[in-house]
Scaffold this active site. Structure first.
Site, PDB file in Angstrom:
ATOM      1  N   ASP A  23       0.319   7.825  -5.621  1.00 47.74           N
ATOM      2  CA  ASP A  23       0.463   6.391  -5.804  1.00 47.74           C
ATOM      3  C   ASP A  23      -0.938   5.804  -5.594  1.00 47.74           C
ATOM      4  O   ASP A  23      -1.791   6.456  -5.004  1.00 47.74           O
ATOM      5  CB  ASP A  23       1.460   5.856  -4.759  1.00 47.74           C
ATOM      6  CG  ASP A  23       1.497   4.360  -4.716  1.00 47.74           C
ATOM      7  OD1 ASP A  23       1.648   3.744  -5.793  1.00 47.74           O
ATOM      8  OD2 ASP A  23       1.351   3.783  -3.617  1.00 47.74           O
ATOM      9  N   ASP A  25      -1.962   1.944  -4.847  1.00 51.80           N
ATOM     10  CA  ASP A  25      -2.082   0.940  -3.782  1.00 51.80           C
ATOM     11  C   ASP A  25      -1.497   1.468  -2.470  1.00 51.80           C
ATOM     12  O   ASP A  25      -0.326   1.841  -2.419  1.00 51.80           O
ATOM     13  CB  ASP A  25      -1.315  -0.342  -4.170  1.00 51.80           C
ATOM     14  CG  ASP A  25      -1.915  -1.028  -5.387  1.00 51.80           C
ATOM     15  OD1 ASP A  25      -3.093  -1.385  -5.334  1.00 51.80           O
ATOM     16  OD2 ASP A  25      -1.188  -1.197  -6.385  1.00 51.80           O
TER      17      ASP A  25
HETATM   18  C1  BG6 Z   1       2.243  -1.676  -6.384  1.00 50.63           C
HETATM   19  C2  BG6 Z   1       2.121  -2.502  -5.136  1.00 50.63           C
HETATM   20  O1  BG6 Z   1       1.373  -0.595  -6.328  1.00 50.63           O
HETATM   21  O2  BG6 Z   1       1.931  -2.472  -7.538  1.00 50.63           O
HETATM   22  C3  BG6 Z   1       3.001  -3.738  -5.246  1.00 50.63           C
HETATM   23  O3  BG6 Z   1       2.520  -1.746  -4.013  1.00 50.63           O
HETATM   24  C4  BG6 Z   1       2.635  -4.518  -6.505  1.00 50.63           C
HETATM   25  O4  BG6 Z   1       2.860  -4.535  -4.107  1.00 50.63           O
HETATM   26  C5  BG6 Z   1       2.769  -3.595  -7.716  1.00 50.63           C
HETATM   27  O5  BG6 Z   1       3.502  -5.640  -6.663  1.00 50.63           O
HETATM   28  C6  BG6 Z   1       2.382  -4.277  -9.016  1.00 50.63           C
HETATM   29  O6  BG6 Z   1       1.022  -4.585  -8.999  1.00 50.63           O
HETATM   30  P1  BG6 Z   1       0.258  -5.411 -10.088  1.00 50.63           P
HETATM   31  O7  BG6 Z   1      -1.191  -5.033  -9.841  1.00 50.63           O
HETATM   32  O8  BG6 Z   1       0.728  -4.970 -11.442  1.00 50.63           O
HETATM   33  O9  BG6 Z   1       0.537  -6.848  -9.860  1.00 50.63           O
HETATM   34 MG    MG Z   2       1.764   2.006  -2.797  1.00 49.69          MG
END
Ligand code: BG6
Ligand code: MG
Length: 226
Positions: A23, A25
């Site tokens: 993953d 984030d």
């Molecule tokens: C995930 C995060 O990796 O990505 C979430 O943990 C986030 O918190 C999701 O909402 C979507 O992210 P983005 O960058 O498309 O807004």
């Molecule tokens: Mg994550």
């Protein structure tokens, strides 16, 4: 059949793994504080209550689903168009904050694990719900580093659905049973299990007992060849 990974941290179980899907984030890089600030700004403008506890529920969840969770704290009925505007506004705030992201934001232990997997020919991939994946990889200097990337732009169903991990495995051309996922979100642990993969819970998900292995961060990852 691939290398045998031994994770001493947990239970000395040995397993055959040909690919590790990370993953993004909260596993490769810490973007938590930026997501939080951007959502908090939006919630403030819309006069909706928002705190760190609500923010935890957004971990691993797509942008639109995250917005729905935040809007559930409001009495106002938003139209689809208004919701699209809100999600786009949040992303604008988030993207400004991402400007300061650099390789220094790569989380502890990550580069050592990635390099050791690479040097042993174990494939590495990203499986993330984020539509900002490519921007983030670029900012932290890991663009082109992974054998495959599957992200929020490629999928219809976000975690806990297994789609993003199955797509990453397909792009690697490796069967799910030979894949191991590294995740920090409960939704991601569910997704990995639904994909039929092994899963390591790190950070927030190190408390998730459904994970096959659990560790505070990737500095605890140990392995050696069979
Ligand atoms: C995930 C995060 O990796 O990505 C979430 O943990 C986030 O918190 C999701 O909402 C979507 O992210 P983005 O960058 O498309 O807004
Ligand atoms: Mg994550």
């Amino acid at each position: 059949v691939g290398y045998k990974i031994i994770i001493y941290q947990e239970c000395r179980k040995i397993m055959s793994i040909k690919a590790v899907i990370f993953d993004l984030d909260g596993v490769i890089v810490s973007t938590d504080q930026y997501h939080y600030k951007a959502w908090a700004q939006l919630a403030y403008e819309e006069e909706i209550y928002f705190d760190k506890e609500i923010n935890e529920r957004l971990r691993g969840v797509s942008r639109t689903e995250s917005l729905e969770i935040i809007l559930s704290g409001s009495d106002k009925q938003y139209t689809t168009k208004e919701k699209e505007e809100l999600a786009a506004r949040k992303n604008r705030y988030y993207r400004v904050l991402l400007e300061s992201l650099s390789p220094a934001d790569i989380l502890p232990g990550v580069m050592k694990v990635l390099d050791s997997l690479k040097s042993r020919n174990i494939k590495i991939a990203i499986g993330s719900s984020s539509k900002n994946t490519r921007v983030i990889l670029n900012k932290i200097g890991l663009k082109g580093y992974f054998d495959a990337v599957a992200d929020g732009c490629d999928i219809c169903k976000s975690k806990p659905d297994p789609e993003v991990f199955l797509l990453a495995a397909e792009r690697l051309n490796i069967a799910p049973k030979y894949c191991m996922v590294v995740e920090d979100a409960d939704a991601g642990i569910e997704a990995a299990l639904a994909a039929g993969m092994k899963v390591v819970g790190v950070g927030f998900a190190s408390a998730n007992k459904k994970a096959h292995y659990r560790m505070k961060d990737l500095t605890f990852f140990r392995w050696k060849n069979a």
